[in-house]
Design an enzyme around this catalytic site. Structure first.
Site, mmCIF file in Angstrom:
data_model
loop_
_atom_site.group_PDB
_atom_site.id
_atom_site.type_symbol
_atom_site.label_atom_id
_atom_site.label_comp_id
_atom_site.label_asym_id
_atom_site.label_seq_id
_atom_site.Cartn_x
_atom_site.Cartn_y
_atom_site.Cartn_z
ATOM 1 N N HIS A 1 -3.272 -9.461 -1.648
ATOM 2 C CA HIS A 1 -3.434 -8.083 -1.084
ATOM 3 C C HIS A 1 -4.537 -7.955 -0.006
ATOM 4 O O HIS A 1 -4.322 -7.359 0.956
ATOM 5 C CB HIS A 1 -4.111 -7.153 -2.247
ATOM 6 C CG HIS A 1 -4.161 -5.811 -1.946
ATOM 7 N ND1 HIS A 1 -3.152 -4.926 -1.338
ATOM 8 C CD2 HIS A 1 -5.378 -5.221 -1.866
ATOM 9 C CE1 HIS A 1 -3.776 -3.746 -0.982
ATOM 10 N NE2 HIS A 1 -5.305 -3.891 -1.287
ATOM 11 N N HIS B 1 -3.582 -4.104 2.369
ATOM 12 C CA HIS B 1 -5.152 -3.786 2.192
ATOM 13 C C HIS B 1 -5.407 -2.823 3.446
ATOM 14 O O HIS B 1 -5.848 -1.714 3.295
ATOM 15 C CB HIS B 1 -6.044 -4.805 2.208
ATOM 16 C CG HIS B 1 -7.251 -4.208 1.678
ATOM 17 N ND1 HIS B 1 -7.670 -3.481 0.477
ATOM 18 C CD2 HIS B 1 -8.578 -4.855 1.778
ATOM 19 C CE1 HIS B 1 -8.834 -3.155 0.273
ATOM 20 N NE2 HIS B 1 -9.525 -4.042 1.198
ATOM 21 N N ASP B 2 -5.051 -3.348 4.593
ATOM 22 C CA ASP B 2 -5.372 -2.342 5.713
ATOM 23 C C ASP B 2 -3.960 -1.646 5.984
ATOM 24 O O ASP B 2 -3.046 -2.459 6.060
ATOM 25 C CB ASP B 2 -5.769 -3.216 7.087
ATOM 26 C CG ASP B 2 -7.174 -3.150 7.071
ATOM 27 O OD1 ASP B 2 -7.716 -2.329 6.903
ATOM 28 O OD2 ASP B 2 -7.652 -4.191 7.856
ATOM 29 N N HIS B 3 -3.894 -0.354 6.208
ATOM 30 C CA HIS B 3 -2.824 0.375 6.269
ATOM 31 C C HIS B 3 -2.035 0.292 7.627
ATOM 32 O O HIS B 3 -2.113 1.427 8.152
ATOM 33 C CB HIS B 3 -2.970 1.738 5.551
ATOM 34 C CG HIS B 3 -3.592 1.983 4.400
ATOM 35 N ND1 HIS B 3 -3.646 3.176 3.605
ATOM 36 C CD2 HIS B 3 -3.604 0.798 3.335
ATOM 37 C CE1 HIS B 3 -4.256 2.671 2.234
ATOM 38 N NE2 HIS B 3 -4.359 1.440 2.372
ATOM 39 N N TYR C 1 -1.210 4.564 -5.986
ATOM 40 C CA TYR C 1 -2.334 5.255 -5.745
ATOM 41 C C TYR C 1 -2.629 6.250 -6.631
ATOM 42 O O TYR C 1 -1.777 7.056 -7.339
ATOM 43 C CB TYR C 1 -2.324 5.950 -4.367
ATOM 44 C CG TYR C 1 -2.386 4.847 -3.312
ATOM 45 C CD1 TYR C 1 -3.727 4.332 -3.027
ATOM 46 C CD2 TYR C 1 -1.341 4.359 -2.928
ATOM 47 C CE1 TYR C 1 -4.109 3.092 -2.164
ATOM 48 C CE2 TYR C 1 -1.481 3.225 -1.862
ATOM 49 C CZ TYR C 1 -2.837 2.691 -1.551
ATOM 50 O OH TYR C 1 -2.941 1.751 -0.581
ATOM 51 N N ASP D 1 -1.494 -2.491 -3.978
ATOM 52 C CA ASP D 1 -2.048 -1.152 -4.113
ATOM 53 C C ASP D 1 -0.633 -0.549 -4.234
ATOM 54 O O ASP D 1 0.098 0.379 -3.241
ATOM 55 C CB ASP D 1 -2.648 -0.665 -2.693
ATOM 56 C CG ASP D 1 -3.804 -0.860 -3.007
ATOM 57 O OD1 ASP D 1 -4.588 -1.514 -3.876
ATOM 58 O OD2 ASP D 1 -4.841 -0.455 -2.079
ATOM 59 N N ASP E 1 0.772 -1.105 -0.137
ATOM 60 C CA ASP E 1 -0.051 -0.006 0.075
ATOM 61 C C ASP E 1 0.712 1.380 -0.164
ATOM 62 O O ASP E 1 0.613 2.137 1.027
ATOM 63 C CB ASP E 1 -0.800 0.159 1.239
ATOM 64 C CG ASP E 1 -1.628 -1.361 1.195
ATOM 65 O OD1 ASP E 1 -2.849 -1.238 0.820
ATOM 66 O OD2 ASP E 1 -1.381 -2.404 1.808
ATOM 67 N N HIS F 1 -10.886 -2.877 7.488
ATOM 68 C CA HIS F 1 -11.406 -3.536 6.497
ATOM 69 C C HIS F 1 -12.000 -5.012 7.086
ATOM 70 O O HIS F 1 -12.755 -5.463 6.358
ATOM 71 C CB HIS F 1 -10.429 -4.000 5.212
ATOM 72 C CG HIS F 1 -10.108 -2.815 4.184
ATOM 73 N ND1 HIS F 1 -11.219 -2.269 3.704
ATOM 74 C CD2 HIS F 1 -9.066 -2.178 3.903
ATOM 75 C CE1 HIS F 1 -10.649 -1.167 2.849
ATOM 76 N NE2 HIS F 1 -9.481 -1.102 3.231
ATOM 77 N N ASN G 1 -6.652 -3.757 -5.037
ATOM 78 C CA ASN G 1 -7.886 -3.063 -5.480
ATOM 79 C C ASN G 1 -7.776 -1.688 -6.357
ATOM 80 O O ASN G 1 -8.068 -1.464 -7.339
ATOM 81 C CB ASN G 1 -8.972 -2.872 -4.690
ATOM 82 C CG ASN G 1 -8.545 -2.486 -3.416
ATOM 83 O OD1 ASN G 1 -7.521 -2.766 -2.715
ATOM 84 N ND2 ASN G 1 -9.229 -1.296 -2.764
#
Ligand SMILES: *[C@@H]1O[C@H](CO)[C@@H](O)[C@H](O)[C@H]1NC(C)=O
Length: 330
Positions: free
Chosen positions: A214, A249-251, A84, A81, A48, A223, A119
């Site tokens: 991811h 996915h979760d930052h 961005y 990710d 991410d 999430h 995503n």
């Protein structure tokens, strides 16, 4: 100068192509040999991240480089990710260099980068990130939808998790996703992928089996669990005694333990913008949680593994280790 530059890029591409000799190929999964000339395997994991250095991406990158000097990683794993907000617009998108090549500049990070798609990557031109042409711009880059890195001590199974998640198809909101290669036969794509993964895991001779995707399987973060993966992917990981599931996915960075198997869940999604204060610390099996920026190192031999989370200052946040018996006592 220009000619020399092109020649270097050309040679880099040739070298990369040589290293990537595909030894077997299932419908959705290519297995790539990456032999490690040492009795330990070492790699960094970040997720991410691609924000052109902003939101502390550059600071995390700097510390990855510094810690990388000690760890001497064989490769780097990105949990997705990568760019961005909306992936890459094409192979000529300057974001590739602005968010990747110009950020992870440390000498210790000049190793292969094995990337999965997140995503946000699916909101751009997916084929661009998968295109080997990118290796002419930066020879480190390798991104495929799903693939296997056989590093002998461990085999690492990269899984394309975005197409599993129903809401991107049913409630895309204002986002558009590039489903070329997935639609119109999404069900077939997913069932082939799961079948190939199951088979490849069964065939694996490695001491450690690691699956990278991811999306979360288990998460105490914003999430939470990804229900589609819990239903469809998790049973395959458990049936094949996978040791680690690593995701973004979760930052944040976190470790969750299974209560009913050996499987350990590690999130390394702290590559740039972090979300603070959005979590459930009562999550079952939660061992460690930090809702700030960071990354992870993994070091393993055939008998031992150590995973460490670092923060944006390069401080150790958390260490976890485990071992497997070399020989079973008779
Ligand atoms: C970046 O890291 C610093 C610590 O070096 C922190 O104080 C700051 O809040 C972080 N900025 C962002 C945008 O996360």
């Amino acid at each position: 100068m220009a000619a020399a530059g092109f020649f270097n890029r050309f040679m880099a591409l040739r070298t990369a192509t040589f290293v990537l000799c595909f030894v077997s190929m299932l419908a959705e999964l290519q297995r790539i040999d990456h032999s490690v000339n040492s009795d330990s395997l070492r790699f960094l994991v970040v997720g991410d991240w691609g924000r052109k250095g902003e939101y502390n991406q550059s600071k995390v990158a700097l510390q990855m480089g510094r810690i990388g000097e000690e760890v001497e990683p064989d490769f780097i794993i990105s949990t997705g990710d990568n760019f961005y907000e909306n992936g890459l617009t094409g192979v000529d998108d300057p974001a590739f260099e602005e968010s990747f090549s110009n950020i992870y500049t440390a000498k210790s990070l000049q190793k292969p980068w094995f990337n999965v798609l997140g995503n946000h990557d699916y909101r751009g031109d997916v084929e661009a990130q998968l295109n080997p042409i990118l290796r002419m711009i930066d020879h480190r880059w390798l991104c495929m939808r799903s693939f296997i890195i056989n590093a002998e001590i461990a085999e690492i199974f990269f899984v394309d998790t975005t197409p599993f998640v129903d809401k991107y198809f049913t409630h895309p909101g204002s986002h558009t996703y590039d489903w070329s290669g997935i639609l119109p036969s999404r069900e077939k794509y997913l069932s082939n992928l799961l079948k190939d993964l199951d088979l490849a895991l069964k065939e694996s001779k490695s001491k450690w089996k690691i699956v990278v995707g991811h999306h979360t399987l288990r998460s105490a973060g914003h999430h939470g669990d990804t229900k589609e993966l819990v239903k469809e992917l998790l049973p395959i990981l458990k049936a094949n005694e996978v040791d680690l599931y690593i995701n973004g996915h979760d930052h944040l960075v976190q470790h969750i333990s299974s209560l009913d198997s050996e499987l350990q869940y590690f999130t390394s999604g702290g590559g740039s913008k972090a979300w603070r204060g959005d979590y459930d610390l009562n999550k079952e099996g939660l061992k460690f949680f930090y809702d700030g920026q960071g990354f992870m190192t993994v070091e393993m031999t055939t008998t031992d593994a150590e995973l460490i989370f670092y923060d944006v200052f390069g401080n150790v946040l958390y260490k976890w280790s485990t071992s497997k018996q070399a020989y079973k006592a008779i």
